[in-house]
Design an enzyme around this catalytic site. Structure first.
Site, mmCIF file in Angstrom:
data_model
loop_
_atom_site.group_PDB
_atom_site.id
_atom_site.type_symbol
_atom_site.label_atom_id
_atom_site.label_comp_id
_atom_site.label_asym_id
_atom_site.label_seq_id
_atom_site.Cartn_x
_atom_site.Cartn_y
_atom_site.Cartn_z
ATOM 1 N N HIS A 95 0.849 -1.193 0.000
ATOM 2 C CA HIS A 95 0.000 0.000 0.000
ATOM 3 C C HIS A 95 0.887 1.247 0.000
ATOM 4 C CE1 HIS A 95 -2.737 3.115 1.375
ATOM 5 N NE2 HIS A 95 -3.714 2.353 0.903
ATOM 6 N N GLU A 165 -3.744 2.343 -7.323
ATOM 7 C CA GLU A 165 -4.096 3.470 -6.455
ATOM 8 C C GLU A 165 -3.123 4.617 -6.713
ATOM 9 O OE1 GLU A 165 -6.338 2.268 -2.671
ATOM 10 O OE2 GLU A 165 -4.218 2.035 -2.256
HETATM 11 P P1 PGA Z 1 -9.346 6.587 0.416
HETATM 12 O O1 PGA Z 1 -8.150 5.536 0.660
HETATM 13 O O2 PGA Z 1 -10.513 5.807 -0.112
HETATM 14 O O3 PGA Z 1 -9.605 7.173 1.761
HETATM 15 O O4 PGA Z 1 -8.843 7.597 -0.578
HETATM 16 C C1 PGA Z 1 -7.903 4.532 -0.281
HETATM 17 C C2 PGA Z 1 -6.722 3.692 0.129
HETATM 18 O O5 PGA Z 1 -5.739 4.228 0.660
HETATM 19 O O6 PGA Z 1 -6.734 2.464 -0.051
#
Ligand code: PGA
Length: 264
Positions: A95, A165
């Site tokens: 992540h 992401e």
């Molecule tokens: P968020 O976080 O939906 O609060 O933008 C997503 C993540 O970090 O997986």
């Protein structure tokens, strides 16, 4: 294949009591969502207890971060084998918030390899910190994919889930545009096809490497909520979401699952 929604609670909520309440709300909402698969990734302290209290089949659990080593002198960390023993079926790997704390590409590769050997499904997170006009962000994603899949046999690519992401869309007001996600999904699949060919074509009794690579599930994460998720699912060429904030409040998560179930 059902749309996959992964609830990344991060370091929330503050107490076990609130964690139980949030979990109960998600459980109810998941039970009403026939077209969704829901995975909850609580803080590691809560995983085993939540798992043991849960007797349904619709929900699965993920660890937010775990080391590849079986055991050792790693103060404050947990291992993948401990996570498996606590009942998780999924592991979030790499992540952005872990990478920002120094997690390396090589570590993500080792975690993916170890998770697969434990029959835990890795959710490999990739994504660039910023978008520059020279399209270097594609290179960042390619590098992260190469490293993350380094220990994956080409015939097993589909056992890994990729969560794209973009760091600049995490924890913000708005998500990226579905058409940009669509473009990135094509790039990710193309990169995986290239990776699947790296050892030459597989024996003919196995599935075509290209087909295997094309079948890898891709999730989007970054400021997803009930407003933007339906269009992202229908136009973004993705199979689900990694959700932060909207998964940490019962009402928002309920609304999100309801909105997605209607279009999935
Ligand atoms: P968020 O976080 O939906 O609060 O933008 C997503 C993540 O970090 O997986």
């Amino acid at each position: 294949m059902k749309c996959l929604v992964v609830a990344n609670w991060k370091m929330n909520p503050a107490t076990w009591r609130e964690a139980r309440q949030l979990f109960e709300a998600i459980k109810k909402a998941a039970d009403r969502s026939a077209h969704l698969s829901v995975v909850v990734a609580p803080p590691s302290l809560y995983v085993r207890s939540l798992r043991e209290r849960y007797h349904g089949r619709r929900l699965a659990f993920a660890i937010q971060h775990a080391r590849a080593e079986t055991q050792g002198a790693h103060t404050g960390d947990v291992s993948l084998i401990q996570s498996k023993d606590a009942g998780v079926q999924y592991a979030i790997v790499g992540h952005a918030e872990r990478r920002a704390q120094g997690e390396t590409d090589d570590e993500t590769g080792a975690q993916v390899g170890e998770a697969l050997s434990l029959k835990v499904t890795p959710i490999l997170c990739v994504g660039e910190a910023e978008r520059t006009s020279d399209a270097m962000y594609f290179e960042v994603v390619r590098r992260q994919l190469r490293a993350g899949f380094a220990q994956v046999d080409p015939s097993h690519l589909q056992r890994v889930i990729v969560a794209y992401e973009p760091v600049w869309a995490i924890g913000k007001q708005s998500a990226m545009r579905p058409r940009d996600m669509h473009e990135m999904a094509i790039f990710i699949r193309k990169t995986l096809v290239d990776l699947s060919m790296r050892n030459g074509p597989l024996p003919t009794n196995k599935k075509e490497p290209t087909a295997t690579a094309m079948g890898v599930r891709i999730l989007y994460g970054g400021s997803i909520d009930e407003q933007n998720a339906p269009a992202m699912l229908t136009e973004g060429d993705i199979q689900g979401f990694l959700v932060g904030r909207a998964s940490q409040e019962s009402a928002r998560m309920r609304a999100l699952l309801q909105a997605l179930d209607a279009v999935a």
